[in-house]
Design a protein around this motif. Structure first.
Motif, PDB file in Angstrom:
ATOM      1  N   VAL A 126      -3.999 -46.442  25.690  1.00  0.00           N
ATOM      2  CA  VAL A 126      -5.020 -46.361  24.643  1.00  0.00           C
ATOM      3  C   VAL A 126      -6.371 -46.792  25.203  1.00  0.00           C
ATOM      4  CG1 VAL A 126      -4.424 -48.668  23.743  1.00  0.00           C
ATOM      5  CG2 VAL A 126      -5.720 -47.067  22.312  1.00  0.00           C
ATOM      6  N   ILE A 127      -7.375 -46.000  24.897  1.00  0.00           N
ATOM      7  CA  ILE A 127      -8.761 -46.326  25.220  1.00  0.00           C
ATOM      8  C   ILE A 127      -9.414 -46.812  23.929  1.00  0.00           C
ATOM      9  CG2 ILE A 127     -10.961 -45.434  26.031  1.00  0.00           C
ATOM     10  CD1 ILE A 127      -9.401 -43.257  27.532  1.00  0.00           C
ATOM     11  N   LEU A 128      -9.800 -48.071  23.911  1.00  0.00           N
ATOM     12  CA  LEU A 128     -10.419 -48.674  22.734  1.00  0.00           C
ATOM     13  C   LEU A 128     -11.933 -48.520  22.843  1.00  0.00           C
ATOM     14  CD1 LEU A 128      -8.312 -51.948  22.867  1.00  0.00           C
ATOM     15  CD2 LEU A 128      -7.964 -50.068  21.249  1.00  0.00           C
ATOM     16  N   VAL A 129     -12.537 -47.849  21.868  1.00  0.00           N
ATOM     17  CA  VAL A 129     -13.976 -47.601  21.881  1.00  0.00           C
ATOM     18  C   VAL A 129     -14.598 -48.216  20.634  1.00  0.00           C
ATOM     19  CG1 VAL A 129     -15.800 -45.853  21.834  1.00  0.00           C
ATOM     20  CG2 VAL A 129     -13.717 -45.455  23.181  1.00  0.00           C
ATOM     21  N   ARG A 130     -15.568 -49.077  20.835  1.00  0.00           N
ATOM     22  CA  ARG A 130     -16.334 -49.566  19.690  1.00  0.00           C
ATOM     23  C   ARG A 130     -17.384 -48.508  19.342  1.00  0.00           C
ATOM     24  NH1 ARG A 130     -20.625 -54.605  19.352  1.00  0.00           N
ATOM     25  NH2 ARG A 130     -21.180 -54.252  17.154  1.00  0.00           N
ATOM     26  N   HIS A 131     -17.725 -48.424  18.065  1.00  0.00           N
ATOM     27  CA  HIS A 131     -18.789 -47.498  17.654  1.00  0.00           C
ATOM     28  C   HIS A 131     -20.112 -47.873  18.324  1.00  0.00           C
ATOM     29  CE1 HIS A 131     -20.693 -50.597  15.149  1.00  0.00           C
ATOM     30  NE2 HIS A 131     -19.459 -50.932  14.753  1.00  0.00           N
ATOM     31  N   ALA A 189     -13.854 -36.357  31.099  1.00  0.00           N
ATOM     32  CA  ALA A 189     -12.995 -36.128  32.270  1.00  0.00           C
ATOM     33  C   ALA A 189     -11.537 -36.462  31.993  1.00  0.00           C
ATOM     34  CB  ALA A 189     -13.499 -36.965  33.446  1.00  0.00           C
ATOM     35  N   VAL A 190     -11.258 -36.998  30.821  1.00  0.00           N
ATOM     36  CA  VAL A 190      -9.899 -37.419  30.475  1.00  0.00           C
ATOM     37  C   VAL A 190      -9.389 -36.550  29.322  1.00  0.00           C
ATOM     38  CG1 VAL A 190      -8.436 -39.368  29.836  1.00  0.00           C
ATOM     39  CG2 VAL A 190     -10.597 -39.781  31.047  1.00  0.00           C
ATOM     40  N   PRO A 191      -8.338 -35.766  29.520  1.00  0.00           N
ATOM     41  CA  PRO A 191      -7.804 -34.939  28.435  1.00  0.00           C
ATOM     42  C   PRO A 191      -6.997 -35.804  27.456  1.00  0.00           C
ATOM     43  CG  PRO A 191      -6.495 -34.633  30.419  1.00  0.00           C
ATOM     44  CD  PRO A 191      -7.626 -35.546  30.795  1.00  0.00           C
ATOM     45  N   VAL A 192      -7.668 -36.325  26.449  1.00  0.00           N
ATOM     46  CA  VAL A 192      -6.996 -37.213  25.500  1.00  0.00           C
ATOM     47  C   VAL A 192      -6.214 -36.397  24.470  1.00  0.00           C
ATOM     48  CG1 VAL A 192      -8.727 -39.007  25.845  1.00  0.00           C
ATOM     49  CG2 VAL A 192      -8.979 -37.417  23.933  1.00  0.00           C
ATOM     50  N   VAL A 193      -5.103 -36.965  24.016  1.00  0.00           N
ATOM     51  CA  VAL A 193      -4.249 -36.249  23.057  1.00  0.00           C
ATOM     52  C   VAL A 193      -4.606 -36.566  21.618  1.00  0.00           C
ATOM     53  CG1 VAL A 193      -2.345 -36.107  24.698  1.00  0.00           C
ATOM     54  CG2 VAL A 193      -2.454 -38.052  23.121  1.00  0.00           C
ATOM     55  N   GLY A 194      -5.409 -37.613  21.407  1.00  0.00           N
ATOM     56  CA  GLY A 194      -5.796 -37.960  20.046  1.00  0.00           C
ATOM     57  C   GLY A 194      -6.994 -38.885  20.049  1.00  0.00           C
ATOM     58  N   VAL A 195      -7.763 -38.819  18.962  1.00  0.00           N
ATOM     59  CA  VAL A 195      -8.885 -39.738  18.737  1.00  0.00           C
ATOM     60  C   VAL A 195      -8.724 -40.265  17.317  1.00  0.00           C
ATOM     61  CG1 VAL A 195     -11.380 -40.040  18.628  1.00  0.00           C
ATOM     62  CG2 VAL A 195     -10.390 -38.483  20.329  1.00  0.00           C
ATOM     63  N   VAL A 196      -8.212 -41.480  17.195  1.00  0.00           N
ATOM     64  CA  VAL A 196      -7.955 -42.097  15.896  1.00  0.00           C
ATOM     65  C   VAL A 196      -9.143 -42.984  15.556  1.00  0.00           C
ATOM     66  CG1 VAL A 196      -6.348 -43.485  14.538  1.00  0.00           C
ATOM     67  CG2 VAL A 196      -5.495 -42.102  16.450  1.00  0.00           C
ATOM     68  N   SER A 197      -9.646 -42.878  14.323  1.00  0.00           N
ATOM     69  CA  SER A 197     -10.875 -43.575  13.974  1.00  0.00           C
ATOM     70  C   SER A 197     -10.725 -44.421  12.718  1.00  0.00           C
ATOM     71  CB  SER A 197     -11.999 -42.553  13.759  1.00  0.00           C
ATOM     72  OG  SER A 197     -13.190 -43.174  13.294  1.00  0.00           O
ATOM     73  N   SER A 198     -11.469 -45.503  12.692  1.00  0.00           N
ATOM     74  CA  SER A 198     -11.730 -46.220  11.446  1.00  0.00           C
ATOM     75  C   SER A 198     -12.402 -45.259  10.479  1.00  0.00           C
ATOM     76  CB  SER A 198     -12.660 -47.405  11.727  1.00  0.00           C
ATOM     77  OG  SER A 198     -13.376 -47.803  10.576  1.00  0.00           O
ATOM     78  N   GLY A 206     -19.183 -46.012  34.517  1.00  0.00           N
ATOM     79  CA  GLY A 206     -18.110 -45.864  35.496  1.00  0.00           C
ATOM     80  C   GLY A 206     -17.243 -44.647  35.244  1.00  0.00           C
ATOM     81  N   ASP A 207     -16.655 -44.164  36.312  1.00  0.00           N
ATOM     82  CA  ASP A 207     -15.807 -42.976  36.285  1.00  0.00           C
ATOM     83  C   ASP A 207     -14.453 -43.298  35.650  1.00  0.00           C
ATOM     84  OD1 ASP A 207     -14.668 -40.482  36.861  1.00  0.00           O
ATOM     85  OD2 ASP A 207     -13.986 -41.167  38.830  1.00  0.00           O
ATOM     86  N   LEU A 208     -14.032 -42.470  34.696  1.00  0.00           N
ATOM     87  CA  LEU A 208     -12.733 -42.638  34.048  1.00  0.00           C
ATOM     88  C   LEU A 208     -11.772 -41.503  34.389  1.00  0.00           C
ATOM     89  CD1 LEU A 208     -13.891 -43.798  30.492  1.00  0.00           C
ATOM     90  CD2 LEU A 208     -12.954 -45.226  32.328  1.00  0.00           C
ATOM     91  N   SER A 209     -12.149 -40.640  35.336  1.00  0.00           N
ATOM     92  CA  SER A 209     -11.317 -39.470  35.627  1.00  0.00           C
ATOM     93  C   SER A 209      -9.941 -39.853  36.162  1.00  0.00           C
ATOM     94  CB  SER A 209     -12.028 -38.542  36.620  1.00  0.00           C
ATOM     95  OG  SER A 209     -12.258 -39.192  37.858  1.00  0.00           O
ATOM     96  N   TRP A 210      -9.799 -41.058  36.719  1.00  0.00           N
ATOM     97  CA  TRP A 210      -8.495 -41.496  37.220  1.00  0.00           C
ATOM     98  C   TRP A 210      -7.448 -41.547  36.114  1.00  0.00           C
ATOM     99  CZ3 TRP A 210      -6.733 -46.108  35.119  1.00  0.00           C
ATOM    100  CH2 TRP A 210      -7.692 -46.925  34.507  1.00  0.00           C
ATOM    101  N   PRO A 233     -21.444 -52.328  21.868  1.00  0.00           N
ATOM    102  CA  PRO A 233     -21.477 -51.017  21.221  1.00  0.00           C
ATOM    103  C   PRO A 233     -21.108 -49.893  22.186  1.00  0.00           C
ATOM    104  CG  PRO A 233     -23.409 -52.303  20.603  1.00  0.00           C
ATOM    105  CD  PRO A 233     -22.721 -53.054  21.704  1.00  0.00           C
ATOM    106  N   ALA A 234     -20.217 -49.009  21.740  1.00  0.00           N
ATOM    107  CA  ALA A 234     -19.761 -47.839  22.498  1.00  0.00           C
ATOM    108  C   ALA A 234     -19.057 -48.209  23.796  1.00  0.00           C
ATOM    109  CB  ALA A 234     -20.900 -46.867  22.765  1.00  0.00           C
ATOM    110  N   SER A 235     -18.631 -49.455  23.927  1.00  0.00           N
ATOM    111  CA  SER A 235     -17.930 -49.866  25.142  1.00  0.00           C
ATOM    112  C   SER A 235     -16.511 -49.318  25.163  1.00  0.00           C
ATOM    113  CB  SER A 235     -17.906 -51.390  25.264  1.00  0.00           C
ATOM    114  OG  SER A 235     -17.151 -51.963  24.205  1.00  0.00           O
ATOM    115  N   VAL A 236     -15.954 -49.261  26.378  1.00  0.00           N
ATOM    116  CA  VAL A 236     -14.603 -48.754  26.608  1.00  0.00           C
ATOM    117  C   VAL A 236     -13.734 -49.884  27.155  1.00  0.00           C
ATOM    118  CG1 VAL A 236     -13.220 -47.261  28.114  1.00  0.00           C
ATOM    119  CG2 VAL A 236     -15.258 -46.351  26.967  1.00  0.00           C
TER     120      VAL A 236
END
Length: 230
Positions: A4-9, A46-55, A205-209, A182-185
């Protein structure tokens, strides 16, 4: 498990003026916040995510849309009430400078597990519902897409801090040591034996890994060689 990638708004008009927005409606990203969310969306492209779940709150849904617009596919994009902002009760809508004069303020800073916001929820209940939601979605994404699945949860500062504290095995009373801008990963993988935290509060930073998925297994003694480049 999945990752899971946690992203703040991104930054909002309330953030910029020192206001505790809480669950108030109509709080949107300002231009700085939109730019922040666009940068995060570019990193995640660069990351093929399978879902984006939001508040369900506007600022998170705006951030989620910016991320989704930069994905090559069409990830599943539900809204989850359990990822919404803490219910700050009577504190909502007041300035942080004013709240800092309240007797409860130092308790929020040093013993959040004991805090129940007047007319709102406890910080312990906030953590319990948000961690349960993350683990529920994580298990569902792994069941459908496999252990290499990567997904995004877009939520709020205190919510993400509490999730990270749980993943790090920290007591909630220590969660104020964690910063989530804000918007941090931040990146967490829930393994069979324990969670692993791969990043906190990054804004560059690169997240393609992550496109290769994260390999399961024991933690390498000495730190290991890191993740493989795509």
């Amino acid at each position: 498990m999945a990752t899971v990638i946690l992203v703040r708004h991104g930054r909002t008009t309330a953030n910029a003026t020192g206001l505790l927005a809480g669950r108030a409606v109509g709080v949107s990203l300002d231009q700085v916040g939109r730019d922040q969310a666009a940068l995060t969306g570019d990193r995640l492209a660069a990351v093929p995510v399978v879902g984006v779940v939001s508040s369900p709150l506007e600022r998170c849904q705006e951030t989620a849309r910016i991320i989704l617009d930069r994905q090559a596919g069409s990830p599943y994009a539900p809204v989850d009430l359990d990822l919404t902002e803490c219910d700050y009760g009577q504190w909502q809508g007041r300035t942080l400078s004013d709240l800092a004069t309240e007797d409860l303020w130092p308790v929020v800073q040093s013993q959040p597990s004991a805090v129940v916001f007047p007319g709102g929820e406890s910080m312990a209940a906030m953590q319990a519902r948000s961690v349960a939601a993350i683990r529920r979605h994580d298990a569902a994404f792994e069941a459908e897409y496999g252990p290499g699945a990567v997904w995004v949860a877009v939520s709020h500062g205190d919510i993400i801090k509490s999730i990270l504290a749980d993943a790090l095995g920290m007591h909630l009373d220590l969660f104020q040591r964690i910063n989530v801008g804000p918007a941090s990963v931040s990146i967490v993988r829930y393994g069979a034996s324990r969670p692993s935290v791969y990043a906190t509060n990054t804004d560059a930073g690169d997240l393609s890994w992550l496109s290769n998925g994260i390999q399961s297994g024991d933690a390498p003694v000495g730190g290991g060689a890191g993740q493989k480049a795509p």
